[in-house]
Write an enzyme that holds these catalytic residues in place. Structure first.
Site, short mmCIF file in Angstrom:
data_model
loop_
_atom_site.label_atom_id
_atom_site.label_comp_id
_atom_site.label_asym_id
_atom_site.label_seq_id
_atom_site.Cartn_x
_atom_site.Cartn_y
_atom_site.Cartn_z
N SER A 4 11.96 10.35 6.85
CA SER A 4 10.85 11.29 6.99
C SER A 4 11.49 12.65 7.24
O SER A 4 12.63 12.73 7.73
CB SER A 4 10.00 10.90 8.20
N SER A 11 0.84 -1.21 0.00
CA SER A 11 0.00 0.00 0.00
C SER A 11 0.87 1.25 0.00
O SER A 11 2.10 1.17 0.08
CB SER A 11 -0.91 0.01 1.25
N LYS A 70 13.14 7.65 13.01
CA LYS A 70 13.52 8.19 11.70
C LYS A 70 14.86 8.96 11.78
O LYS A 70 15.61 8.99 10.81
CB LYS A 70 12.41 9.08 11.13
N ILE A 85 3.08 4.49 0.00
CA ILE A 85 4.30 4.97 -0.64
C ILE A 85 5.06 3.81 -1.31
O ILE A 85 5.53 3.94 -2.45
CB ILE A 85 5.19 5.70 0.40
N TYR A 135 8.46 7.93 16.99
CA TYR A 135 8.55 7.89 15.53
C TYR A 135 9.70 8.79 15.06
O TYR A 135 10.53 8.39 14.24
CB TYR A 135 7.22 8.32 14.92
P1 NDP Z 1 1.22 2.42 4.81
O1 NDP Z 1 0.67 2.06 6.14
O2 NDP Z 1 0.30 2.66 3.68
O3 NDP Z 1 2.30 1.34 4.33
C1 NDP Z 1 3.19 0.73 5.21
C2 NDP Z 1 3.80 -0.49 4.54
O4 NDP Z 1 4.77 -1.05 5.43
C3 NDP Z 1 2.79 -1.56 4.21
O5 NDP Z 1 3.00 -2.02 2.91
C4 NDP Z 1 3.08 -2.67 5.23
O6 NDP Z 1 2.92 -3.93 4.61
C5 NDP Z 1 4.56 -2.44 5.50
N1 NDP Z 1 4.98 -2.95 6.82
C6 NDP Z 1 4.63 -2.50 8.05
N2 NDP Z 1 5.23 -3.21 9.00
C7 NDP Z 1 6.00 -4.12 8.37
C8 NDP Z 1 6.88 -5.16 8.81
N3 NDP Z 1 7.09 -5.43 10.11
N4 NDP Z 1 7.51 -5.91 7.88
C9 NDP Z 1 7.31 -5.68 6.56
N5 NDP Z 1 6.49 -4.73 6.09
C10 NDP Z 1 5.85 -3.97 6.98
O7 NDP Z 1 2.09 3.74 5.10
P2 NDP Z 1 2.99 4.68 4.15
O8 NDP Z 1 2.99 4.20 2.77
O9 NDP Z 1 2.61 6.07 4.43
O10 NDP Z 1 4.43 4.43 4.83
C11 NDP Z 1 5.56 3.96 4.14
C12 NDP Z 1 6.81 4.58 4.73
O11 NDP Z 1 6.78 5.99 4.52
C13 NDP Z 1 6.99 4.36 6.23
O12 NDP Z 1 8.35 4.06 6.49
C14 NDP Z 1 6.63 5.72 6.81
O13 NDP Z 1 7.27 5.95 8.04
C15 NDP Z 1 7.14 6.66 5.71
N6 NDP Z 1 6.56 8.00 5.74
C16 NDP Z 1 5.19 8.17 5.61
C17 NDP Z 1 4.66 9.45 5.63
C18 NDP Z 1 3.19 9.71 5.52
O14 NDP Z 1 2.75 10.84 5.84
N7 NDP Z 1 2.39 8.76 5.05
C19 NDP Z 1 5.54 10.64 5.79
C20 NDP Z 1 6.93 10.33 5.90
C21 NDP Z 1 7.42 9.05 5.87
P3 NDP Z 1 2.01 -5.16 5.16
O15 NDP Z 1 1.08 -4.59 6.21
O16 NDP Z 1 1.31 -5.64 3.93
O17 NDP Z 1 3.02 -6.11 5.70
#
Ligand code: NDP
Length: 282
Positions: free
Chosen positions: A145, A27, A162, A29, A158
């Site tokens: 981030s 999902s 980061k 990013i 968090y």
């Molecule tokens: P989402 O919640 O949409 O996506 C998070 C993804 O991380 C999912 O695909 C999930 O996959 C995966 N994930 C979570 N935990 C684990 C784990 N233990 N092992 C493997 N995969 C894992 O959030 P975002 O797309 O927003 O976040 C992506 C990145 O961007 C993160 O690192 C976040 O900190 C960073 N970020 C986001 C911002 C925002 O405002 N959205 C801003 C700045 C940075 P699944 O559940 O299918 O395993």
């Protein structure tokens, strides 16, 4: 002597495509990055803890939980068996905590944030670097981030996770450059994804923080409502991946660029006041 079998064009292209692994591509990013890399000609493997979910995506999925050593080893081994090389690792998997005071999270919760957001990056890096070193080339792009360089209150754990990613990436880039590997950290600001709904609630809430929690949550929700799309981050990742001389850090999105500018050029006091004002703190 039989004429040599010509490789079909598709196979030829596949063989020559750079191979990318994007963690957390189910999902948000990560998914946007994986789609963008496919369009740019990469052979892409995304990952999810739930493994292969559907064949609707334009990229293959591997099962991976970045908090488990064995899962990390297995996923990287699987990729290498399939492709024989890895050119780009995008460490994207991560999650946040809903706004709360630092003391409202238990030590277990603090460890859980670090186990995914920081140790996940470390595990993936340790698994992939030996192969990149042998190849004499590779790119590692860590999704940090803007909060990895500018600290805001009520998301302290968090922010700390980061900042750890940022420091690790800086040191690693120095170490690996001599082996033909470059490390970059991307600093997005608020981005419209499932991030908020996947954020954990603090597990040790205190009544005295109730009002401020509500207030800060409102501020964050307002910012999220006008946040930029995940595509903005994916564009920056592609730019960094293709750069001949990649920078250590790239911001993604307008808000992140503004904050980074203030951090670099404005007096510390102005940034401090600006953060308190933005979070509506007295
Ligand atoms: P989402 O919640 O949409 O996506 C998070 C993804 O991380 C999912 O695909 C999930 O996959 C995966 N994930 C979570 N935990 C684990 C784990 N233990 N092992 C493997 N995969 C894992 O959030 P975002 O797309 O927003 O976040 C992506 C990145 O961007 C993160 O690192 C976040 O900190 C960073 N970020 C986001 C911002 C925002 O405002 N959205 C801003 C700045 C940075 P699944 O559940 O299918 O395993």
């Amino acid at each position: 002597m039989p004429a040599p079998t010509l490789l079909p064009e598709e196979n030829f292209m596949t063989i020559n495509k750079p191979v990318a692994l994007v963690t957390g591509a189910s999902s948000g990013i990560g998914e946007a990055i994986a789609v963008k890399l496919v369009a740019a000609g990469y052979k892409v493997y995304g990952t999810s803890r739930r493994g292969v979910q559907s064949d609707q995506r334009p990229f293959a999925m591997l099962a991976l939980d970045v908090t488990e050593d064995a899962s990390v080893e297995h996923a990287v081994r699987e990729l290498l068996q399939l492709e024989g090389r890895i050119d780009l690792l995008v460490n994207n998997a991560g999650f946040g905590l809903a706004p709360a005071a630092a003391e409202e999270s238990s030590i277990e919760q603090a460890k859980a944030v670090f186990d995914t957001n920081f140790m996940g990056v470390v595990r993936m890096t340790r698994a992939v670097v030996p192969h990149m070193r042998r190849q004499g080339s590779g790119r590692i792009i860590n999704i940090g981030s803007i909060l990895g360089v500018v600290a805001v209150p009520y998301v302290a754990l968090y922010v700390a996770s980061k900042h750890a990613v940022d420091g690790y990436s800086q040191a690693l880039d120095h170490e690996l450059r001599t082996h033909g590997i470059r490390v970059t950290v991307i600093e997005p600001g608020y981005t419209r994804t499932s991030f908020e709904s996947n954020s954990l609630e603090a597990d040790a809430k205190l009544d005295l923080y109730e009002d401020i929690r509500v207030k800060v949550t409102k501020v964050v929700n307002q910012a999220m409502a006008t946040a930029e799309s995940a595509d903005v981050v994916a564009d920056v990742v592609l730019k960094a991946a293709r750069a001949e001389r990649p920078k250590l850090r790239y911001t993604a999105g307008k808000a992140a660029a503004q904050l980074q500018w203030m951090r670099r050029f404005a007096p510390a006091g102005i940034l401090d006041t600006g953060i308190r004002k933005a979070m509506q703190l007295a």
